[in-house]
Design an enzyme around this catalytic site. Structure first.
Site, PDB file in Angstrom:
ATOM      1  N   CYS A 166      -4.593  19.262   8.342  1.00  0.00           N
ATOM      2  CA  CYS A 166      -3.347  19.639   7.680  1.00  0.00           C
ATOM      3  C   CYS A 166      -3.043  21.091   8.014  1.00  0.00           C
ATOM      4  O   CYS A 166      -3.940  21.936   7.983  1.00  0.00           O
ATOM      5  CB  CYS A 166      -3.465  19.479   6.173  1.00  0.00           C
ATOM      6  SG  CYS A 166      -1.912  19.897   5.377  1.00  0.00           S
ATOM      7  N   ASP A 298       9.562  22.458   6.680  1.00  0.00           N
ATOM      8  CA  ASP A 298       8.112  22.330   6.495  1.00  0.00           C
ATOM      9  C   ASP A 298       7.439  22.615   7.838  1.00  0.00           C
ATOM     10  O   ASP A 298       8.084  22.605   8.889  1.00  0.00           O
ATOM     11  CB  ASP A 298       7.788  20.902   6.016  1.00  0.00           C
ATOM     12  CG  ASP A 298       6.439  20.848   5.279  1.00  0.00           C
ATOM     13  OD1 ASP A 298       5.728  21.872   5.267  1.00  0.00           O
ATOM     14  OD2 ASP A 298       6.111  19.783   4.746  1.00  0.00           O
ATOM     15  N   ASN A 299       6.137  22.887   7.780  1.00  0.00           N
ATOM     16  CA  ASN A 299       5.331  23.040   8.986  1.00  0.00           C
ATOM     17  C   ASN A 299       5.823  24.144   9.919  1.00  0.00           C
ATOM     18  O   ASN A 299       6.022  23.945  11.109  1.00  0.00           O
ATOM     19  CB  ASN A 299       5.240  21.701   9.723  1.00  0.00           C
ATOM     20  CG  ASN A 299       4.495  20.684   8.885  1.00  0.00           C
ATOM     21  OD1 ASN A 299       3.482  21.004   8.274  1.00  0.00           O
ATOM     22  ND2 ASN A 299       4.995  19.473   8.824  1.00  0.00           N
TER      23      ASN A 299
END
Ligand SMILES: Cc1cc2nc3c(=O)[nH]c(=O)nc-3n(C[C@H](O)[C@H](O)[C@H](O)COP(=O)(O)OP(=O)(O)OC[C@H]3O[C@@H](n4cnc5c(N)ncnc54)[C@H](O)[C@@H]3O)c2cc1C
Ligand SMILES: *[C@@H]1O[C@H](CO)[C@@H](O)[C@H](O)[C@H]1NC(C)=O
Ligand SMILES: *[C@@H]1O[C@H](CO)[C@@H](O)[C@H](O)[C@H]1NC(C)=O
Ligand SMILES: *[C@@H]1O[C@H](CO)[C@@H](O)[C@H](O)[C@H]1NC(C)=O
Length: 888
Positions: A166, A298-299
């Protein structure tokens, strides 16, 4: 999804056709599988697999639908209760305990594999697996709609190990420095499995990408507040067999678990897990990167100077692809020693040459190999080299034509490293004794080395500074302190240093480096307060009004005495509406403040509707943590769950940590306390009575023996006991007390409802966990040699294995032999049982207790209600009065 204007040219994308695309012998169709209920793959390793030169997946332990999940949309998913929940109950985001993960070895079982879910888990039954369909569409000459059956029958299958990580792995460290917009992963946000499926290039080459296509978007079946989850990666990565991007339908030889994308998902080696879309529905070839909300917001690693507040207003920054994360960076962690592990220092008699073996993991990104791992004991002045192990390389030794789980094992030709590696290094204990800390760093084959300092960013991703343990010298041992513990669990040097006023960004891990630094610390600003109210909101809301809004249509909740209406945000909440329903009609300050970012806090004025007048059910001022006595009779006080030790097949001793080590519990002998815990799913308060097994003068800890009532086919399990069994270690529980009309003072003196009474002989009658209050009194009598009181204990249970505190009882009765007698009676005794048989019935009571003899005898009873009622009836017939009997 993506803004993919489909070009009209029919020219096929000029890409190499992967070796196996097209004409292939179809693999055998999967045979019908039994339901997954409580089971995992059941392949027979000897018969089916023969001997392999590489590691095979660990067998997985049974799983079940967990109590916490029953009230959530995930009530169909069976899970392992060891997983640590990072975002409350739902959505399900978990990591395994770091030690358990490491101990499983190279491959992680489905039970412990970390999970990152953005919302509820889409349902796909075993019968529906083969008919699940997905598309390859967008800028392709030959759009395809296919099923999992087609994927299995029409393409060559491959099996290889991949470590998924993750992007938030180790984020808790960033959150301690400054709260980011992400939740707190520890260092176990990664796992490795054997994946079986089809290289995505094989699908794409049949679909024939058009000229101008550069990206491949993926979309899952998980519908979220901002649309279906989706993201993209580059087309040329998908077409490059070296990159190993797979459309997978098996994990560790089994069909995918619902949390891992059942029935089909993307798996991208060497890249962050967030790109490996689960529950795959669409593969879309485009000219531009995905415009999915989750791809943009995100990310990413935004530049470090962008604060959470500023980031809320920078749409172009978020869309800048140069900040999007694809390949992982080099990272590593120490797994042994564990957090708080201690090792003895060499004494004069023992050998001084003893050493400790440090062990841990390391991984690189984009197929890069970790080529060295180094350890320092002097803050980076000098380094020593660790040994490396690459279990992934064992798969390169697979014989030609080898298959596993229906897929070819053929990675000999591929140089890339898709998996974590392990390192270890022996360090003499004498050198550890002289060091303040130990740090490790990894270097990859591009000679990039992990940085010394943290790169803080608003999403807290890709955190990879040197992994540091602090060494504490305590008496004749050394204790190692990890940087953090996952989720809201307390512990770790970062939190400690911050609490002590250290500045974690000072370049010296927050340590004071002399006078100058101390001065700096002294002028440190307090953490920034964010205004969460609106000045023009003047409405006063009563507790009754608030409590009426405890439903799903108009959920109100309270933070810092202010009332907020969650209704308009049900759709938009990143954690889903369930996270708001969970606090409807309730006080949510603690939960809200610990989970939310500065950004989220700044959004609160919009939902502010009034100020709460008065308090909810009772006033809850936090108790002074320095107080000498833990229990307070008028208010609930908190303690955190520290350990849960199994003592019998259905009972555990729960140890709670009090505010400080000298704090007394404050529970007189014979009294009990109340425990309050919110049902993790409904947030409803559960309150039950317990009698701790701690000694009266124990300090700093509270120990309670609890029998856990699990769901059984015919009987619903216990609410409190299952909830207590499910909360993570480090979670708090509330207590109030003491409660009870009976108290044993000493030497036969009791106080019953304020009246003193001298007792010469107690008859103690109990069943099951009813032993706990009785045990308290028995122990007080037996441990005092001057106490002449007699005790006659009758303990009823089903089987021998159900007798609680048996050895403690035996010890007490032999220590006070002559004064204390003990009779166990079982309703379902084994053959070898020599004690009493049958229930605690009239015959037994007549024989062992007898008729009332006077003031100086008393009966104490504690057990299931039915037992208490029948004991009362029988004894009354034998002349015992109400005032002679105490029912706990
Ligand atoms: C003064 C006092 C002291 C106590 N001390 C302790 C203690 O130290 N340790 C301890 O474990 N318990 C103790 N108890 C019992 C405890 O208060 C709870 O009743 C018990 O933990 C079950 O709570 P639950 O919420 O899990 O079950 P509930 O949700 O209340 O009950 C659900 C189901 O669980 C089963 N169940 C619940 N309780 C029992 C029972 N007593 N016998 C058989 N089946 C049951 C039944 O099937 C019931 O239908 C004490 C009770 C009292 C009154
Ligand atoms: C670790 O040990 C320290 C010192 O004994 C203690 O304060 C702490 O609570 C322990 N546990 C954790 C989880 O940090
Ligand atoms: C911590 O130290 C850094 C570096 O000296 C400094 O920039 C920062 O302002 C300090 N933070 C606080 C809260 O004092
Ligand atoms: C929910 O609570 C509000 C406020 O009490 C009420 O107006 C509404 O009718 C309730 N809705 C349901 C479905 O019960």
């Amino acid at each position: 999804m993506a803004a993919s204007a489909i070009t009209t040219t029919m020219e096929a994308y000029p890409c190499p056709v992967p070796a196996h695309a097209g004409s292939l012998p179809p693999s055998p169709p999967p045979t019908a599988r039994p339901s997954r209920k409580n089971s995992c793959r059941e392949w027979d390793s000897d018969a089916q697999l023969g001997s392999k030169p590489y590691p095979l997946p660990p067998k997985c332990a049974p799983k079940q639908v967990l109590f916490e999940d029953l009230k959530t949309p995930d009530r169909h998913v069976e899970r392992d209760s060891r997983l640590i929940r990072l975002t409350g109950v739902h959505p399900f985001n978990v990591e395994p305990p770091l030690t358990d993960l490491y101990d499983e070895g190279f491959l992680t079982s489905e039970n412990l594999h970390y999970v990152r879910n953005h919302g509820h888990v889409p349902e796909c039954t075993d019968n529906e697996i083969l008919d699940w369909s997905f598309t390859v569409e967008g800028m392709v000459a030959n759009p395809i709609t296919m099923t999992v059956r087609d994927l299995i029958e029409d393409y060559v299958q491959q099996t290889y190990p991949i470590t998924l990580v993750c992007a938030g792995n180790r984020r808790k460290e960033q959150n301690v420095v400054r709260k980011t917009k992400g939740f707190s992963w520890g260092a176990a946000g990664l796992s490795t499995a054997l994946w079986t499926g089809v290289p995505i290039g094989d699908l794409l080459s049949r679909a024939k990408p058009m000229r101008g296509a550069r990206y491949v978007c993926f979309e899952g079946a998980d519908k979220l507040p901002n649309g279906y989850y989706g993201t993209s990666i580059k087309l040329n990565w998908c077409l490059d067999p070296n990159r190993g991007v797979m459309v997978a339908h098996k994990m560790n030889g089994d069909v995918l678990h619902p949390d891992h994308g059942k029935p089909v998902r993307i798996v991208i080696p060497g890249q962050i897990g967030g790109r490996s879309v689960k529950w795959l529905k669409r593969i879309i070839v485009t000219a531009e990167p995905s415009d999915n909300w989750y791809h943009i917001y995100d990310n990413r690693v935004l530049p470090t100077m962008i604060s959470p507040e500023a980031s809320a207003d920078l749409p172009d920054t978020w869309k800048d692809e140069s900040y999007a994360i694809y390949d992982l960076n080099a990272n590593s962690a120490i797994c042994y020693p564990q957090h708080n592990e201690t090792i003895p220092l060499a004494t004069e008699s023992s050998s001084s040459s003893s050493s400790y073996t440090f062990r841990g993991y390391a991984y690189g990104g984009g197929g890069k190999r970790i080529t060295r791992m180094e350890l320092t004991l002097d803050k980076g002045k000098t380094w020593r080299l660790a040994n490396m192990r690459y279990p992934e390389d064992d798969y390169r030794l697979a014989p030609e034509g080898d298959t596993l789980f229906g897929g070819e094992v053929d990675i000999t030709w591929r140089e890339a490293s898709f998996c974590w590696s392990f390192w270890d290094i022996d360090v003499p204990v004498s050198e550890l004794a002289d060091a303040d800390d130990v740090m490790v760093r990894a270097m990859d084959d591009g000679m990039m080395v992990q940085p010394r300092d943290m790169y803080w960013s608003v999403l807290g991703m890709m955190n990879n500074p040197w992994f540091r343990l602090v060494i504490h010298r305590e008496g004749h041992s050394l204790r190692f302190e990890h940087p953090t513990q996952p989720a809201l669990m307390p512990g770790g040097w970062m939190e400690r240093v911050k609490k002590e006023g250290g500045n974690l960004s000072n370049g010296f891990w927050g340590e004071k480096m002399g006078k100058e630094d101390e001065e700096e610390a002294a002028v440190q600003e307090p953490e920034k307060e964010i205004c969460m109210t609106r000045a023009d909101v003047k409405r006063i809301i009563t507790p009754e009004e608030l409590e009426a809004h405890d439903n799903d249509t108009e959920p109100w909740f309270v933070v810092n005495g202010q009332v907020y209406d969650g209704t308009p945000f049900l759709e938009g909440h990143p954690g889903g509406a369930a996270s708001i329903f969970g606090v409807a009609g309730q006080e949510a300050t603690e939960e809200f403040m610990t989970i939310h970012s500065e950004n989220a806090k700044a959004m609160m004025p919009e939902y502010h509707i009034g100020t709460l007048s008065g308090s909810l059910t009772e006033k809850e001022e936090p108790a002074d943590p320095t107080r000498a006595v833990f229990l307070q009779s008028k208010s609930w006080v908190k303690a955190t769950l520290e350990t849960r030790d199994v003592v019998s097949h259905d009972s555990k001793i729960f140890t709670f940590k009090l505010d400080h080590e000298h704090q007394q519990i404050g529970l007189p002998t014979g009294q009990h306390l109340l425990v309050r815990l919110r049902d993790p799913a409904t947030r409803e308060a559960i309150i039950r009575a317990y009698t701790p097994v701690s000694e009266v003068d124990d300090k700093g800890k509270l120990r309670i023996l609890i029998k856990i009532y699990k769901d059984s086919g015919e009987q619903k399990g216990g609410k409190m006991t299952q909830a207590l069994d499910a909360i993570p270690l480090g979670h708090f529980v509330e207590f109030k007390g003491p409660v009870g009309k009976f108290e044993y003072l000493s030497r036969g003196l009791c106080r019953i409802s304020g009246r003193d009474r001298h007792v010469r002989r107690f008859h103690m009658i109990c069943g099951g966990s009813g032993i706990t209050p009785i045990f308290q009194v028995l122990r007080a009598v037996a441990q005092d040699a001057e106490d002449a009181t007699e005790c006659n204990l009758l303990d009823g249970n089903r089987g021998e294995e159900d007798i609680l505190l048996r050895s403690e009882l035996d010890q007490l009765s032999s220590a006070a032999s002559g004064r204390c007698t003990l009779l166990h009676t079982l309703t379902q005794p084994g053959e070898s049982w020599t004690g009493g048989r049958g229930r605690i019935d009239q015959a037994l009571l007549e024989k062992e207790v007898g008729v009332r003899k006077g003031e100086q005898e008393m009966v104490l009873v504690c057990g299931p209600e039915a037992m208490e009622t029948s004991v009362k009836e029988i004894l009354e017939k034998m002349g015992w009065g109400e005032e002679d009997m105490v029912f706990f």
